[in-house]
Motif scaffolding. Sequence first.
Motif, mmCIF file in Angstrom:
data_model
loop_
_atom_site.group_PDB
_atom_site.id
_atom_site.type_symbol
_atom_site.label_atom_id
_atom_site.label_comp_id
_atom_site.label_asym_id
_atom_site.label_seq_id
_atom_site.Cartn_x
_atom_site.Cartn_y
_atom_site.Cartn_z
ATOM 1 N N UNK A 1 -29.016 33.967 -27.115
ATOM 2 C CA UNK A 1 -27.574 33.925 -27.332
ATOM 3 C C UNK A 1 -27.165 33.033 -28.502
ATOM 4 N N UNK A 2 -28.085 32.223 -28.988
ATOM 5 C CA UNK A 2 -27.793 31.300 -30.089
ATOM 6 C C UNK A 2 -27.303 32.084 -31.307
ATOM 7 N N UNK A 3 -26.156 31.710 -31.820
ATOM 8 C CA UNK A 3 -25.615 32.341 -33.017
ATOM 9 C C UNK A 3 -24.817 33.611 -32.760
ATOM 10 N N UNK A 4 -24.681 34.042 -31.509
ATOM 11 C CA UNK A 4 -23.914 35.248 -31.195
ATOM 12 C C UNK A 4 -22.430 34.921 -31.252
ATOM 13 N N UNK A 5 -21.652 35.818 -31.829
ATOM 14 C CA UNK A 5 -20.208 35.648 -31.898
ATOM 15 C C UNK A 5 -19.594 36.333 -30.680
ATOM 16 N N UNK B 1 -18.202 26.796 -28.710
ATOM 17 C CA UNK B 1 -17.717 26.490 -27.360
ATOM 18 C C UNK B 1 -18.169 27.557 -26.366
ATOM 19 N N UNK B 2 -18.156 28.814 -26.790
ATOM 20 C CA UNK B 2 -18.608 29.928 -25.943
ATOM 21 C C UNK B 2 -20.081 29.747 -25.584
ATOM 22 N N UNK B 3 -20.892 29.438 -26.589
ATOM 23 C CA UNK B 3 -22.334 29.235 -26.370
ATOM 24 C C UNK B 3 -22.579 28.049 -25.436
ATOM 25 N N UNK B 4 -21.893 26.940 -25.654
ATOM 26 C CA UNK B 4 -22.061 25.752 -24.809
ATOM 27 C C UNK B 4 -21.696 26.059 -23.350
ATOM 28 N N UNK B 5 -20.642 26.837 -23.138
ATOM 29 C CA UNK B 5 -20.238 27.186 -21.773
ATOM 30 C C UNK B 5 -21.307 28.038 -21.088
ATOM 31 N N UNK B 6 -21.959 28.919 -21.835
ATOM 32 C CA UNK B 6 -22.995 29.786 -21.257
ATOM 33 C C UNK B 6 -24.282 29.026 -20.951
ATOM 34 N N UNK C 1 -17.353 33.106 -18.430
ATOM 35 C CA UNK C 1 -17.575 32.496 -19.748
ATOM 36 C C UNK C 1 -17.984 33.544 -20.777
ATOM 37 N N UNK C 2 -18.825 34.493 -20.377
ATOM 38 C CA UNK C 2 -19.316 35.533 -21.292
ATOM 39 C C UNK C 2 -18.177 36.414 -21.783
ATOM 40 N N UNK C 3 -17.205 36.694 -20.916
ATOM 41 C CA UNK C 3 -16.086 37.569 -21.272
ATOM 42 C C UNK C 3 -14.991 36.871 -22.068
ATOM 43 N N UNK C 4 -15.104 35.566 -22.293
ATOM 44 C CA UNK C 4 -14.085 34.819 -23.034
ATOM 45 C C UNK C 4 -14.266 35.053 -24.535
ATOM 46 N N UNK C 5 -13.770 36.198 -25.002
ATOM 47 C CA UNK C 5 -13.931 36.595 -26.410
ATOM 48 C C UNK C 5 -13.060 35.796 -27.362
ATOM 49 N N UNK C 6 -12.097 35.038 -26.830
ATOM 50 C CA UNK C 6 -11.206 34.264 -27.694
ATOM 51 C C UNK C 6 -11.768 32.879 -28.016
ATOM 52 N N UNK C 7 -12.832 32.481 -27.340
ATOM 53 C CA UNK C 7 -13.413 31.150 -27.561
ATOM 54 C C UNK C 7 -14.102 31.079 -28.920
ATOM 55 N N UNK C 8 -14.148 29.900 -29.472
ATOM 56 C CA UNK C 8 -14.938 29.664 -30.688
ATOM 57 C C UNK C 8 -16.406 29.852 -30.325
ATOM 58 N N UNK C 9 -17.199 30.320 -31.263
ATOM 59 C CA UNK C 9 -18.602 30.652 -30.992
ATOM 60 C C UNK C 9 -19.373 29.474 -30.398
#
Length: 189
Positions: free
Chosen positions: A130-134, A113-118, A103-111
């Motif tokens: 991690x909140x607010x990280x792009x 969705x990426x945060x929710x997955x983590x 999940x962390x390496x998924x750089x193509x995800x929207x911010x």
Amino acid sequence: MRRVLQILGTAALRSRIGIALVLVIVVLAVVGVARVFSGPEDVRTGAVGPVDTSTATSAAAPKEGDDGVVEPSPESSTALDPGPSLSPGARRPETVAEAFAGDWLDRTAKADAWYEALLINSTPTLAAKLKGVDPVVVPADRLTGPATVVPRGSGLVEVSYPVDSGTLLLRLVVGEGRWLVDGVDWERG
């Protein structure tokens, strides 16, 4: 005249001692104020500031002749002692680390969705960081090899993965009855 020079010499000596005493008092006051505002010092690591002992355990002091480097033994990476606080059926740390790393390496995800997955595999402390990280700022694209798991104590392990640009380092702790990622770091390769 001689008497006047003696008085002046004594006065000069007194003023030098007085100035030195004032400087010592000022230095001690500054150090004292700095210690009050810097918070407690962690005597285990020498770190100054607030110490979060809820997520990590300290290792025993090294024995004489021990260089302090912890190397996993062959059986330690396959037979981890997770401690008594794991829930029955909880996933192993390497399984949690692999899911988090993917999940962390998924750089193509929207911010968002990426945060929710983590969040699924993160401690509340890491989630707040991690909140607010792009995800665009993640310095790697893919895993390039298997995990290395190093136990650091009961309920604490470090998992490292080779990635295309270095090494991904994850710190996992037992929390909420399961393994959770509590720290993420990256070393340039």
